[in-house]
Design an enzyme around this catalytic site. Structure first.
Site, PDB file in Angstrom:
ATOM      1  N   ARG A   8      -0.013  -9.331  13.350  1.00 28.59           N
ATOM      2  CA  ARG A   8      -0.571  -8.321  12.439  1.00 28.59           C
ATOM      3  C   ARG A   8      -1.503  -8.986  11.421  1.00 28.59           C
ATOM      4  O   ARG A   8      -2.563  -8.457  11.095  1.00 28.59           O
ATOM      5  CB  ARG A   8       0.548  -7.590  11.696  1.00 28.59           C
ATOM      6  CG  ARG A   8       1.361  -6.663  12.582  1.00 28.59           C
ATOM      7  CD  ARG A   8       2.160  -5.694  11.746  1.00 28.59           C
ATOM      8  NE  ARG A   8       1.259  -4.877  10.941  1.00 28.59           N
ATOM      9  CZ  ARG A   8       1.622  -4.125   9.932  1.00 28.59           C
ATOM     10  NH1 ARG A   8       2.869  -4.061   9.573  1.00 28.59           N
ATOM     11  NH2 ARG A   8       0.739  -3.426   9.260  1.00 28.59           N
ATOM     12  N   ARG A  42      11.623  -5.955   4.880  1.00 29.53           N
ATOM     13  CA  ARG A  42      11.532  -4.548   5.281  1.00 29.53           C
ATOM     14  C   ARG A  42      12.078  -4.373   6.702  1.00 29.53           C
ATOM     15  O   ARG A  42      12.785  -3.415   6.994  1.00 29.53           O
ATOM     16  CB  ARG A  42      10.071  -4.084   5.226  1.00 29.53           C
ATOM     17  CG  ARG A  42       9.932  -2.591   5.465  1.00 29.53           C
ATOM     18  CD  ARG A  42       8.503  -2.116   5.318  1.00 29.53           C
ATOM     19  NE  ARG A  42       7.662  -2.646   6.373  1.00 29.53           N
ATOM     20  CZ  ARG A  42       6.339  -2.520   6.419  1.00 29.53           C
ATOM     21  NH1 ARG A  42       5.716  -1.894   5.447  1.00 29.53           N
ATOM     22  NH2 ARG A  42       5.644  -3.023   7.404  1.00 29.53           N
ATOM     23  N   ARG A  63      11.845  -0.853  11.755  1.00 31.01           N
ATOM     24  CA  ARG A  63      10.485  -0.814  12.306  1.00 31.01           C
ATOM     25  C   ARG A  63      10.299  -1.929  13.311  1.00 31.01           C
ATOM     26  O   ARG A  63      10.813  -3.032  13.140  1.00 31.01           O
ATOM     27  CB  ARG A  63       9.461  -0.940  11.164  1.00 31.01           C
ATOM     28  CG  ARG A  63       9.184   0.394  10.523  1.00 31.01           C
ATOM     29  CD  ARG A  63       8.298   0.288   9.324  1.00 31.01           C
ATOM     30  NE  ARG A  63       7.001  -0.328   9.582  1.00 31.01           N
ATOM     31  CZ  ARG A  63       5.958  -0.177   8.790  1.00 31.01           C
ATOM     32  NH1 ARG A  63       6.052   0.590   7.722  1.00 31.01           N
ATOM     33  NH2 ARG A  63       4.836  -0.782   9.062  1.00 31.01           N
ATOM     34  N   ARG A  91      -9.206   0.749   8.574  1.00 30.58           N
ATOM     35  CA  ARG A  91      -8.761  -0.598   8.910  1.00 30.58           C
ATOM     36  C   ARG A  91      -9.780  -1.331   9.767  1.00 30.58           C
ATOM     37  O   ARG A  91      -9.556  -2.486  10.138  1.00 30.58           O
ATOM     38  CB  ARG A  91      -7.437  -0.531   9.669  1.00 30.58           C
ATOM     39  CG  ARG A  91      -6.221  -0.827   8.783  1.00 30.58           C
ATOM     40  CD  ARG A  91      -4.990  -0.599   9.636  1.00 30.58           C
ATOM     41  NE  ARG A  91      -3.840  -1.345   9.221  1.00 30.58           N
ATOM     42  CZ  ARG A  91      -2.823  -0.815   8.533  1.00 30.58           C
ATOM     43  NH1 ARG A  91      -2.851   0.411   8.116  1.00 30.58           N
ATOM     44  NH2 ARG A  91      -1.773  -1.557   8.248  1.00 30.58           N
ATOM     45  N   LYS A 115       0.835  -1.215   0.000  1.00 29.29           N
ATOM     46  CA  LYS A 115       0.000   0.000   0.000  1.00 29.29           C
ATOM     47  C   LYS A 115       0.872   1.268   0.000  1.00 29.29           C
ATOM     48  O   LYS A 115       0.656   2.177  -0.788  1.00 29.29           O
ATOM     49  CB  LYS A 115      -0.923   0.018   1.230  1.00 29.29           C
ATOM     50  CG  LYS A 115      -1.855  -1.178   1.314  1.00 29.29           C
ATOM     51  CD  LYS A 115      -2.757  -1.112   2.544  1.00 29.29           C
ATOM     52  CE  LYS A 115      -2.024  -1.209   3.866  1.00 29.29           C
ATOM     53  NZ  LYS A 115      -1.463  -2.543   4.186  1.00 29.29           N
TER      54      LYS A 115
HETATM   55  P1  B4P Z   1       4.746  -1.612   2.048  1.00 32.60           P
HETATM   56  O1  B4P Z   1       4.406  -0.797   0.859  1.00 32.60           O
HETATM   57  O2  B4P Z   1       5.583  -0.931   3.116  1.00 32.60           O
HETATM   58  O3  B4P Z   1       3.457  -2.296   2.717  1.00 32.60           O
HETATM   59  P2  B4P Z   1       2.161  -1.688   3.427  1.00 32.60           P
HETATM   60  O4  B4P Z   1       1.032  -2.461   2.874  1.00 32.60           O
HETATM   61  O5  B4P Z   1       2.116  -0.201   3.310  1.00 32.60           O
HETATM   62  O6  B4P Z   1       2.515  -2.064   4.940  1.00 32.60           O
HETATM   63  P3  B4P Z   1       1.908  -1.907   6.369  1.00 32.60           P
HETATM   64  O7  B4P Z   1       0.491  -2.381   6.384  1.00 32.60           O
HETATM   65  O8  B4P Z   1       2.906  -2.654   7.217  1.00 32.60           O
HETATM   66  O9  B4P Z   1       1.999  -0.403   6.867  1.00 32.60           O
HETATM   67  P4  B4P Z   1       1.244   0.641   7.793  1.00 32.60           P
HETATM   68  O10 B4P Z   1       2.272   1.693   7.939  1.00 32.60           O
HETATM   69  O11 B4P Z   1      -0.048   1.011   7.165  1.00 32.60           O
HETATM   70  O12 B4P Z   1       5.539  -2.888   1.514  1.00 32.60           O
HETATM   71  C1  B4P Z   1       6.128  -3.822   2.378  1.00 32.60           C
HETATM   72  C2  B4P Z   1       7.488  -4.285   1.845  1.00 32.60           C
HETATM   73  O13 B4P Z   1       7.320  -4.973   0.615  1.00 32.60           O
HETATM   74  C3  B4P Z   1       8.469  -3.147   1.541  1.00 32.60           C
HETATM   75  O14 B4P Z   1       9.734  -3.527   1.945  1.00 32.60           O
HETATM   76  C4  B4P Z   1       8.397  -2.972   0.030  1.00 32.60           C
HETATM   77  O15 B4P Z   1       9.618  -2.503  -0.509  1.00 32.60           O
HETATM   78  C5  B4P Z   1       8.106  -4.382  -0.426  1.00 32.60           C
HETATM   79  N1  B4P Z   1       7.270  -4.428  -1.642  1.00 32.60           N
HETATM   80  C6  B4P Z   1       6.193  -3.641  -1.910  1.00 32.60           C
HETATM   81  N2  B4P Z   1       5.673  -3.976  -3.108  1.00 32.60           N
HETATM   82  C7  B4P Z   1       6.430  -5.022  -3.586  1.00 32.60           C
HETATM   83  C8  B4P Z   1       6.384  -5.827  -4.776  1.00 32.60           C
HETATM   84  N3  B4P Z   1       5.458  -5.610  -5.722  1.00 32.60           N
HETATM   85  N4  B4P Z   1       7.286  -6.803  -4.921  1.00 32.60           N
HETATM   86  C9  B4P Z   1       8.232  -7.026  -3.971  1.00 32.60           C
HETATM   87  N5  B4P Z   1       8.350  -6.284  -2.819  1.00 32.60           N
HETATM   88  C10 B4P Z   1       7.451  -5.308  -2.631  1.00 32.60           C
HETATM   89  O16 B4P Z   1       0.896   0.025   9.253  1.00 32.60           O
HETATM   90  C11 B4P Z   1       1.772  -0.035  10.379  1.00 32.60           C
HETATM   91  C12 B4P Z   1       1.044  -0.116  11.735  1.00 32.60           C
HETATM   92  O17 B4P Z   1       0.411   1.164  12.025  1.00 32.60           O
HETATM   93  C13 B4P Z   1      -0.129  -1.105  11.890  1.00 32.60           C
HETATM   94  O18 B4P Z   1       0.278  -2.387  12.294  1.00 32.60           O
HETATM   95  C14 B4P Z   1      -0.982  -0.444  13.024  1.00 32.60           C
HETATM   96  O19 B4P Z   1      -0.492  -0.735  14.310  1.00 32.60           O
HETATM   97  C15 B4P Z   1      -0.813   1.025  12.774  1.00 32.60           C
HETATM   98  N6  B4P Z   1      -1.946   1.577  11.967  1.00 32.60           N
HETATM   99  C16 B4P Z   1      -1.807   2.137  10.722  1.00 32.60           C
HETATM  100  N7  B4P Z   1      -3.004   2.550  10.263  1.00 32.60           N
HETATM  101  C17 B4P Z   1      -3.921   2.235  11.226  1.00 32.60           C
HETATM  102  C18 B4P Z   1      -5.335   2.393  11.311  1.00 32.60           C
HETATM  103  N8  B4P Z   1      -6.039   2.954  10.332  1.00 32.60           N
HETATM  104  N9  B4P Z   1      -5.971   1.950  12.433  1.00 32.60           N
HETATM  105  C19 B4P Z   1      -5.274   1.397  13.439  1.00 32.60           C
HETATM  106  N10 B4P Z   1      -3.940   1.208  13.410  1.00 32.60           N
HETATM  107  C20 B4P Z   1      -3.255   1.627  12.310  1.00 32.60           C
END
Ligand code: B4P
Length: 193
Positions: A145, A128, A134, A89, A14
């Site tokens: 998670r 990551r 992190r 979420r 995302k």
């Molecule tokens: P990301 O792009 O970092 O993944 P994400 O889906 O954004 O991650 P996440 O759900 O952990 O993040 P958030 O900050 O929202 O990609 C992951 C990895 O994969 C990276 O290393 C990237 O380089 C690699 N990658 C991406 N695409 C790829 C591809 N096509 N091929 C290969 N590799 C690839 O959440 C963090 C925490 O914040 C949650 O656990 C929660 O505690 C809190 N939080 C956030 N929003 C919240 C909400 N609305 N309500 C309650 N808690 C919340």
């Protein structure tokens, strides 16, 4: 105004794809994960509270996240649109977002759900974790998670499906391939800026 939710499990890309979409379509990017990490980094009262949940792989309470989103939207009233990354979420967050946007005479236009098999999610998150520092990217926390995602976040897809707004997008290709699939959907609403 065009409003998009990028939806999917932890590690589905995302945050990665939001950057591409923001740059191509000139939308305002709102990532609750980034906002929370910023609060944690500055050790604000909100950040200190949120860290307790994030370190364990749990969702931060709804009222904390909803308050943050509302003030973030108000910062850019003339935006071309918003991309919501990692929000909503929970069903309560989705309902709150609908109310907030209705009050601003707008709505969510489409929800793009990145579909990635679980073993690939774990590989990405461990990768990551090795570089990002992190706290939520070791095996135990990742498992928590993913469990939290299935119980609280997956129902949000059903919520938007019932409004005919959910589109599922294959997210296990490389970053560029996945972006092209997402862009195909966005192009139906908006031309690149
Ligand atoms: P990301 O792009 O970092 O993944 P994400 O889906 O954004 O991650 P996440 O759900 O952990 O993040 P958030 O900050 O929202 O990609 C992951 C990895 O994969 C990276 O290393 C990237 O380089 C690699 N990658 C991406 N695409 C790829 C591809 N096509 N091929 C290969 N590799 C690839 O959440 C963090 C925490 O914040 C949650 O656990 C929660 O505690 C809190 N939080 C956030 N929003 C919240 C909400 N609305 N309500 C309650 N808690 C919340």
């Amino acid at each position: 105004m065009f409003n998009l939710i990028l939806f999917g499990p932890p590690g589905s890309g995302k945050g990665t794809q939001s950057i591409n979409i923001t740059n191509t379509y000139n939308l305002q990017h709102i990532s609750t994960g980034d906002l929370l990490r910023d609060e944690v980094g500055r050790q604000t009262p909100l950040g200190v509270e949120a860290k307790k949940y994030m370190d364990q792989g749990l969702l931060v309470p709804d009222e904390v996240v909803i308050g943050m989103i509302s003030s973030k939207i108000d910062e850019t009233p003339n935006a071309r649109g918003f991309i919501f990354d990692g929000f909503p979420r929970t069903k309560a967050q989705a309902e709150a977002l609908d109310k907030l946007l209705e009050f601003k005479h707008t709505q969510i236009h489409v929800v793009l759900s990145l579909e990635v098999p679980e073993p690939e999610l774990v590989t990405r998150l461990l990768g990551r974790g090795a570089t990002s520092g992190r706290s939520d990217d070791n095996e135990e926390v990742i498992a928590k998670r993913i469990k939290e995602y299935h119980s609280k976040t997956e129902p949000v897809a059903g919520y938007y499906h019932n409004f005919g707004k959910l589109e599922r997008v294959k997210g296990d290709g490389n970053i560029e391939e996945t972006f092209k699939l997402l862009a195909k959907h966005i192009d139906k609403y908006l031309q690149p800026a």
